[in-house]
Scaffold this motif. Sequence first.
Motif, PDB file in Angstrom:
ATOM      1  N   SER A   1       0.707  -1.025  -0.204  1.00 31.23           N
ATOM      2  CA  SER A   1       0.014   0.518   0.066  1.00 31.23           C
ATOM      3  C   SER A   1       0.731   1.104   0.191  1.00 31.23           C
ATOM      4  O   SER A   1       0.585   2.371  -1.156  1.00 31.23           O
ATOM      5  CB  SER A   1      -0.777  -0.163   1.608  1.00 31.23           C
ATOM      6  OG  SER A   1      -0.453   0.099   1.893  1.00 31.23           O
TER       7      SER A   1
ATOM      8  N   VAL B   1       0.925   3.875  -2.948  1.00 33.86           N
ATOM      9  CA  VAL B   1       1.159   5.931  -2.496  1.00 33.86           C
ATOM     10  C   VAL B   1       2.264   6.154  -3.392  1.00 33.86           C
ATOM     11  O   VAL B   1       2.015   6.818  -4.135  1.00 33.86           O
ATOM     12  CB  VAL B   1       1.157   6.062  -0.735  1.00 33.86           C
ATOM     13  CG1 VAL B   1       1.319   7.463  -1.243  1.00 33.86           C
ATOM     14  CG2 VAL B   1       0.078   5.552  -0.473  1.00 33.86           C
TER      15      VAL B   1
ATOM     16  N   LEU C   1       1.727   6.676  -7.225  1.00 27.02           N
ATOM     17  CA  LEU C   1       1.138   7.129  -7.555  1.00 27.02           C
ATOM     18  C   LEU C   1       1.587   8.818  -7.940  1.00 27.02           C
ATOM     19  O   LEU C   1       1.398   9.001  -8.737  1.00 27.02           O
ATOM     20  CB  LEU C   1      -0.077   7.426  -6.808  1.00 27.02           C
ATOM     21  CG  LEU C   1      -1.562   8.158  -7.436  1.00 27.02           C
ATOM     22  CD1 LEU C   1      -1.791   8.140  -9.223  1.00 27.02           C
ATOM     23  CD2 LEU C   1      -2.333   8.138  -6.302  1.00 27.02           C
TER      24      LEU C   1
ATOM     25  N   LEU D   1      -6.525   9.749 -13.912  1.00 25.86           N
ATOM     26  CA  LEU D   1      -7.873   9.438 -13.244  1.00 25.86           C
ATOM     27  C   LEU D   1      -8.023   8.070 -13.452  1.00 25.86           C
ATOM     28  O   LEU D   1      -8.370   7.171 -12.383  1.00 25.86           O
ATOM     29  CB  LEU D   1      -8.636  10.371 -14.549  1.00 25.86           C
ATOM     30  CG  LEU D   1      -8.764  11.250 -13.892  1.00 25.86           C
ATOM     31  CD1 LEU D   1     -10.493  11.715 -14.905  1.00 25.86           C
ATOM     32  CD2 LEU D   1      -9.135  11.920 -13.130  1.00 25.86           C
TER      33      LEU D   1
ATOM     34  N   TYR E   1      -5.422   6.075 -10.524  1.00 26.88           N
ATOM     35  CA  TYR E   1      -5.895   6.495  -9.867  1.00 26.88           C
ATOM     36  C   TYR E   1      -7.254   5.287  -8.898  1.00 26.88           C
ATOM     37  O   TYR E   1      -7.446   5.244  -8.097  1.00 26.88           O
ATOM     38  CB  TYR E   1      -6.351   8.046  -9.189  1.00 26.88           C
ATOM     39  CG  TYR E   1      -7.065   8.189  -7.845  1.00 26.88           C
ATOM     40  CD1 TYR E   1      -5.981   8.863  -6.518  1.00 26.88           C
ATOM     41  CD2 TYR E   1      -8.494   9.036  -7.601  1.00 26.88           C
ATOM     42  CE1 TYR E   1      -6.973   8.729  -5.944  1.00 26.88           C
ATOM     43  CE2 TYR E   1      -8.538   8.846  -6.795  1.00 26.88           C
ATOM     44  CZ  TYR E   1      -8.365   9.097  -5.239  1.00 26.88           C
ATOM     45  OH  TYR E   1      -8.891   9.207  -4.338  1.00 26.88           O
ATOM     46  N   MET E   2      -8.126   5.598 -10.155  1.00 23.99           N
ATOM     47  CA  MET E   2      -9.697   4.389  -9.387  1.00 23.99           C
ATOM     48  C   MET E   2      -9.276   3.226  -9.307  1.00 23.99           C
ATOM     49  O   MET E   2      -9.149   2.725  -8.135  1.00 23.99           O
ATOM     50  CB  MET E   2      -9.813   4.759 -11.148  1.00 23.99           C
ATOM     51  CG  MET E   2     -11.510   5.611 -11.330  1.00 23.99           C
ATOM     52  SD  MET E   2     -11.619   6.543 -13.295  1.00 23.99           S
ATOM     53  CE  MET E   2     -13.337   4.490 -13.270  1.00 23.99           C
TER      54      MET E   2
ATOM     55  N   GLN F   1      -7.604   3.488  -5.051  1.00 22.77           N
ATOM     56  CA  GLN F   1      -7.425   4.362  -4.481  1.00 22.77           C
ATOM     57  C   GLN F   1      -8.057   3.356  -3.085  1.00 22.77           C
ATOM     58  O   GLN F   1      -7.705   4.822  -2.599  1.00 22.77           O
ATOM     59  CB  GLN F   1      -8.824   4.609  -4.685  1.00 22.77           C
ATOM     60  CG  GLN F   1      -9.739   3.959  -4.734  1.00 22.77           C
ATOM     61  CD  GLN F   1     -11.993   5.966  -5.783  1.00 22.77           C
ATOM     62  OE1 GLN F   1     -12.058   5.949  -5.525  1.00 22.77           O
ATOM     63  NE2 GLN F   1     -12.370   4.300  -6.534  1.00 22.77           N
ATOM     64  N   ASP F   2      -8.697   2.667  -3.464  1.00 24.55           N
ATOM     65  CA  ASP F   2      -8.526   2.058  -1.878  1.00 24.55           C
ATOM     66  C   ASP F   2      -7.058   1.694  -0.986  1.00 24.55           C
ATOM     67  O   ASP F   2      -7.146   1.945   0.132  1.00 24.55           O
ATOM     68  CB  ASP F   2      -8.493   0.537  -1.900  1.00 24.55           C
ATOM     69  CG  ASP F   2     -10.448   0.200  -1.955  1.00 24.55           C
ATOM     70  OD1 ASP F   2     -11.308   1.913  -1.857  1.00 24.55           O
ATOM     71  OD2 ASP F   2     -11.196   0.125  -2.648  1.00 24.55           O
ATOM     72  N   LYS F   3      -6.127   1.432  -1.766  1.00 23.40           N
ATOM     73  CA  LYS F   3      -4.371   1.332  -1.305  1.00 23.40           C
ATOM     74  C   LYS F   3      -4.196   2.475  -1.064  1.00 23.40           C
ATOM     75  O   LYS F   3      -3.075   2.519  -0.604  1.00 23.40           O
ATOM     76  CB  LYS F   3      -3.469   0.289  -2.662  1.00 23.40           C
ATOM     77  CG  LYS F   3      -4.010  -1.544  -2.216  1.00 23.40           C
ATOM     78  CD  LYS F   3      -4.262  -1.685  -1.617  1.00 23.40           C
ATOM     79  CE  LYS F   3      -4.537  -3.683  -1.856  1.00 23.40           C
ATOM     80  NZ  LYS F   3      -4.476  -4.437  -0.569  1.00 23.40           N
ATOM     81  N   ILE F   4      -4.227   3.672  -1.417  1.00 22.81           N
ATOM     82  CA  ILE F   4      -4.164   4.402  -1.364  1.00 22.81           C
ATOM     83  C   ILE F   4      -4.676   5.296  -0.275  1.00 22.81           C
ATOM     84  O   ILE F   4      -3.545   5.583   0.609  1.00 22.81           O
ATOM     85  CB  ILE F   4      -4.570   5.950  -2.359  1.00 22.81           C
ATOM     86  CG1 ILE F   4      -3.156   5.433  -3.767  1.00 22.81           C
ATOM     87  CG2 ILE F   4      -4.071   6.636  -2.059  1.00 22.81           C
ATOM     88  CD1 ILE F   4      -4.172   6.004  -4.950  1.00 22.81           C
ATOM     89  N   ILE F   5      -5.457   5.007   0.646  1.00 20.48           N
ATOM     90  CA  ILE F   5      -6.050   5.727   1.568  1.00 20.48           C
ATOM     91  C   ILE F   5      -5.788   4.735   2.719  1.00 20.48           C
ATOM     92  O   ILE F   5      -4.886   5.076   3.878  1.00 20.48           O
ATOM     93  CB  ILE F   5      -7.704   5.281   1.535  1.00 20.48           C
ATOM     94  CG1 ILE F   5      -8.081   6.038   0.519  1.00 20.48           C
ATOM     95  CG2 ILE F   5      -8.027   5.629   2.970  1.00 20.48           C
ATOM     96  CD1 ILE F   5      -9.865   6.688   0.004  1.00 20.48           C
TER      97      ILE F   5
END
Length: 286
Positions: free
Chosen positions: A201, A205, A208, A266, A269-270, A273-277
């Motif tokens: 994760s 991040v 990205l 985009l 990110y889609m 996004q879960d791993k980024i959070i």
Amino acid sequence: MGLKASQKRRKIIAFWLLLILAVIWLLPLFWALGTSFKSVDEITNNVLALIPRRPTLDNYIKLFNDYEVYPIFAWLRNSFLVATIHTLLYLILISFAGYAFGVAKWRGRDFIFSMLLATMMIPNVVNLIPLFTIVVDFGWLDDNILSFLALIMPGLGGVFGLFIVRQFFMGIPEELIENAKVEGLGHFRIYWYIIVPLGKSALLVAGLFAFMGSWNDYLWPSIIASVVQDANFYTLQTGLATMQSNTGYEYGQTMAAAIISIIPVLIVYMFVQDKIIEGVSRTGIK
């Protein structure tokens, strides 16, 4: 009751402030999207409207048809190759460095890492002349294909991604590392079989941010483009700038190209996004 009411008021105020900021941030994006579907006359006579009265695909059609003037597919290819290769190499480097600074124990580790963090205070503009001198000495600007190395390599020394990964790696229980050592695992096997799987994760991040930074970079690719001077080897951001200068600001086509440039980020990110959070919350970034 008073405490709950106060907390509720704070949440309401925070919600409206965030909503206002979101609207302010999204308005230019919606304007660019609407403008990309406007005709030339409507752009001239109805500039501020977010929604076109008579939507048209003429700007996109003209953009793709004028490939000799605007090699948009070549720009997309170049940006994708540069951003992807840069991101992969960057993740390899910071994962090794993150293990060295966050897991391995050695004298002077924290001091050297603090020196690395201190380099984040140096403006990137200060490094432009030394970096340009280096890529010239390496001969990377003598050939158009080699110019991709000049776009990929200089950004690999970024410290921000290393900071994210190192903070995450430091949160991995030491007992897990010690047990692996007792089982006979060396540093590389601990890194590969334990640290990397647990740190996915954080790496996503950092990846990205690296991808977005490389994809959206304009200043350094423009310097390289000033030497290469071949539109087929420009990145997308450099190509957008040449569109504006060559066409006398044809807003419709320029906005269409700008919208196309947003889509890959985009999509990336889609998917993550879960791993980024998760990574942001676990690395303690505010």
